[in-house]
Write an enzyme that holds these catalytic residues in place. Structure first.
Site, PDB file in Angstrom:
ATOM      1  N   LYS A  78      36.530  56.964  35.336  1.00 43.74           N
ATOM      2  CA  LYS A  78      36.229  55.860  36.214  1.00 43.74           C
ATOM      3  C   LYS A  78      37.043  56.292  37.751  1.00 43.74           C
ATOM      4  O   LYS A  78      37.991  57.136  37.455  1.00 43.74           O
ATOM      5  CB  LYS A  78      36.716  54.524  35.410  1.00 43.74           C
ATOM      6  CG  LYS A  78      36.450  53.279  36.482  1.00 43.74           C
ATOM      7  CD  LYS A  78      37.095  52.025  35.822  1.00 43.74           C
ATOM      8  CE  LYS A  78      37.086  50.874  36.664  1.00 43.74           C
ATOM      9  NZ  LYS A  78      37.566  49.755  35.668  1.00 43.74           N
ATOM     10  N   SER A 155      33.946  45.759  35.492  1.00 38.59           N
ATOM     11  CA  SER A 155      34.276  46.548  36.698  1.00 38.59           C
ATOM     12  C   SER A 155      34.036  48.102  36.277  1.00 38.59           C
ATOM     13  O   SER A 155      33.614  48.774  37.123  1.00 38.59           O
ATOM     14  CB  SER A 155      35.738  46.583  37.366  1.00 38.59           C
ATOM     15  OG  SER A 155      36.766  46.865  36.417  1.00 38.59           O
ATOM     16  N   SER A 179      37.039  44.415  31.699  1.00 42.69           N
ATOM     17  CA  SER A 179      36.153  45.412  32.317  1.00 42.69           C
ATOM     18  C   SER A 179      35.784  46.813  31.470  1.00 42.69           C
ATOM     19  O   SER A 179      34.928  47.526  32.128  1.00 42.69           O
ATOM     20  CB  SER A 179      37.100  46.036  33.559  1.00 42.69           C
ATOM     21  OG  SER A 179      36.753  45.112  34.503  1.00 42.69           O
TER      22      SER A 179
HETATM   23  N1  GLN Z   1      36.357  39.942  35.348  1.00 45.08           N
HETATM   24  C1  GLN Z   1      37.484  40.569  35.710  1.00 45.08           C
HETATM   25  C2  GLN Z   1      37.800  40.325  36.995  1.00 45.08           C
HETATM   26  O1  GLN Z   1      36.859  40.206  37.755  1.00 45.08           O
HETATM   27  C3  GLN Z   1      37.435  42.114  35.318  1.00 45.08           C
HETATM   28  C4  GLN Z   1      38.578  42.624  35.751  1.00 45.08           C
HETATM   29  C5  GLN Z   1      38.885  44.191  35.118  1.00 45.08           C
HETATM   30  O2  GLN Z   1      39.078  44.175  33.629  1.00 45.08           O
HETATM   31  N2  GLN Z   1      39.316  45.071  35.898  1.00 45.08           N
HETATM   32  O3  GLN Z   1      38.818  40.472  37.635  1.00 45.08           O
END
Ligand code: GLN
Length: 504
Positions: A78, A155, A179
């Site tokens: 990532k 994400s 995420s």
């Molecule tokens: N839904 C979470 C957010 O929008 C996802 C965040 C994550 O795990 N990076 O912050």
């Protein structure tokens, strides 16, 4: 033989048996990146030359017997893991041209295990949003049902897409609030977020430090276990790294032992039962529960009342921490710099130009929570409720060994990319299916708040699209989470061969 359909475990066996070479395997993935990379938009940077050089080195090591744990396995990272000499953007314009001078612990460990780095994957800007639409580089596409242009979830959207479509063998992700597990559910993969401190955050761009967890994606449970065995471990440069991490990594190096279901107590959180989950997902979930029961597991209802506050808790804590963490991006030391009229004006112009609208919205609201006026009633209050939730979970885990629920209330068709009311990288980029996203947070974020290990495993196709089952364990009981995931995987018999997924 189709090299792309081999799981990591299968590919490793063939590499070790010298039936295939690392260069062949890497070339197969690079060809596929060439073929589908633009359409799926899952890579921000492809490290072709480096991958081929790494693969050649792996083949040399196989030849002279110095091969390491994951020698020659092509993976993706990532793009919020710093990789020395390789652009690392966090999905943001502000770091669009940032080339770190240091390496994250997780990427270093995977390299030391012999993994071949294919490239850096697309992501929601700084990990914010589940929609994949806040990336400065445009959204990744879910490989399922491409005609419908669905979101892979976020994400870690690029990593999930890349593994599911066969543009890498396995990948890393980060999970601050589901995420890894949310995109794993939407893309038919196993996604594992280990206990807090098991995979080091060193060199990983911070979003909300107390919630951030590096972790992995694989096509099956064994693949994830092998990835974690390599990526996990104690990091003395990180104050919250867990000393027990090395032991957990070691325990994952040998094949996962069968977990007897007889005597195993599996909890279901009573308060989550009222959520409005897709009936097809609910019924698949129940089918799995019945199977666990008929194989001897005891299903127990537990009460964790504050899970219903998770969405609010997450909103306050993650935004407050993010506003503080991302203050470092001011154009002074690295990243984008837009010269202004003096220091303050340079800060303002740089940050105004560098962050997307959705990230700005989160940072501004986070800063508000930390102001003198709101700190006590918002941030401090949230940290207290977080502790209460912790205690409720501890009490629940006295009654059961693991807790399960659907990972996500919906399948990817609830998240179309082409939705005019929520254009890409707009303030509304995460709102197009807001209700479902909030529910997904409620189902999963307890594991972030309390640092517990949790995985999503494909349980079935629902509405023609993948849906995951979520397993959460006691702190540092990561191995048992994966062992239980094996049972789900066996019963689901989910076919996620990339060529099938891509309809080839
Ligand atoms: N839904 C979470 C957010 O929008 C996802 C965040 C994550 O795990 N990076 O912050």
């Amino acid at each position: 033989m189709n090299l792309i359909d081999l799981t990591l475990t299968e590919a490793l066996a063939k590499l070790r048996a010298r039936e295939i070479t690392a260069v062949e395997l890497t070339t197969a993935y690079l060809d596929r990146i060439e073929k589908f990379g633009a359409e799926l938009n899952c890579y921000i940077t492809v490290t072709r030359e480096r991958a081929l050089a790494d693969a050649a080195e792996s083949d040399r090591r196989y030849a002279d017997g110095t091969n390491r744990g994951l020698e020659g396995i092509p993976i993706a990272m990532k793009d919020n893991f710093a990789t020395i000499g390789i652009r690392s953007t966090g999905g943001s314009h502000i770091l669009e041209n940032f080339i770190p001078g240091y390496e994250s612990t997780v990427s270093q460990k995977l390299a030391d295990a012999g993994c071949v780095l294919l490239g850096k994957t697309n992501m929601s800007e700084f990990g914010m949003s589940s929609s994949a639409k806040t990336s400065y580089f445009g959204p990744s596409l879910n490989p399922y049902n491409r005609g419908m242009r669905l979101s892979p979830g976020g994400s870690s959207s690029g990593s999930a897409t890349a593994v599911a479509a066969g543009l890498c063998c396995a990948a890393t992700g980060t999970d601050t609030g589901n995420s890894i597990r949310f995109p794993a559910s939407l893309c038919g993969l196993v996604g594992m977020k280990p206990s807090y401190g098991v995979c080091s955050r060193f060199g990983c761009f911070p979003f909300a430090s107390s919630l951030d967890h590096p972790g992995v994606f694989g096509r099956n449970v064994d693949d994830c276990a092998l990835m974690l065995a390599a990526a996990a471990g104690f990091e003395p440069q990180e104050s919250t790294s867990a000393t027990v991490a090395d032991k957990i990594a070691d325990s994952l190096k040998s094949p996962l032992a069968e977990l007897p279901l007889r005597g195993l107590k599996i909890g279901i959180i009573r308060e989550l039962e009222s959520l409005d989950i897709d009936p097809n997902i609910k019924s698949e979930f129940n089918r799995h529960i019945e199977n666990l029961k008929s194989n001897g597991a005891e299903i127990i209802k537990v009460s964790v009342p504050h899970v219903l506050d998770l969405e609010t808790l997450y909103m306050v804590i993650s935004r407050a921490e993010a506003s503080s963490n991302l203050a470092r991006l001011d154009g002074m030391r690295y990243g984008l710099r837009v010269e202004g009229d003096g220091l303050d004006d340079t800060y303002k112009k740089t940050r105004a130009a560098g962050f997307g609208p959705y990230v700005k919205f989160r940072l501004v609201t986070g800063a508000v929570m930390l102001t003198e006026k709101f700190y006590k009633d918002c941030f401090l209050q949230a940290t207290k409720i977080r502790r209460i939730l912790d205690n409720e979970l501890l009490a629940a885990f006295e009654k059961c060994d693991l807790i399960v629920n659907p990972t996500c209330p919906c399948t990817a068709d609830a998240a179309p990319l082409n939705n005019e009311s929520s254009p890409e990288n707009s303030l509304a980029a995460d709102e197009f299916s807001a209700q479902n996203f909030y529910m997904a947070d409620t189902l999963t974020i307890a594991a972030n708040m309390s640092g517990l290990p949790a995985a999503s495993v494909p349980m079935a196709l629902c509405n023609g699209l993948p849906a995951g089952l979520h397993i959460m364990g006691r702190r540092f009981d990561d191995t048992r989470v994966l062992q239980c995931a094996k049972h789900i995987e066996k019963f689901a018999a989910f076919d996620n061969r990339p060529t099938t997924v891509m309809g080839e």
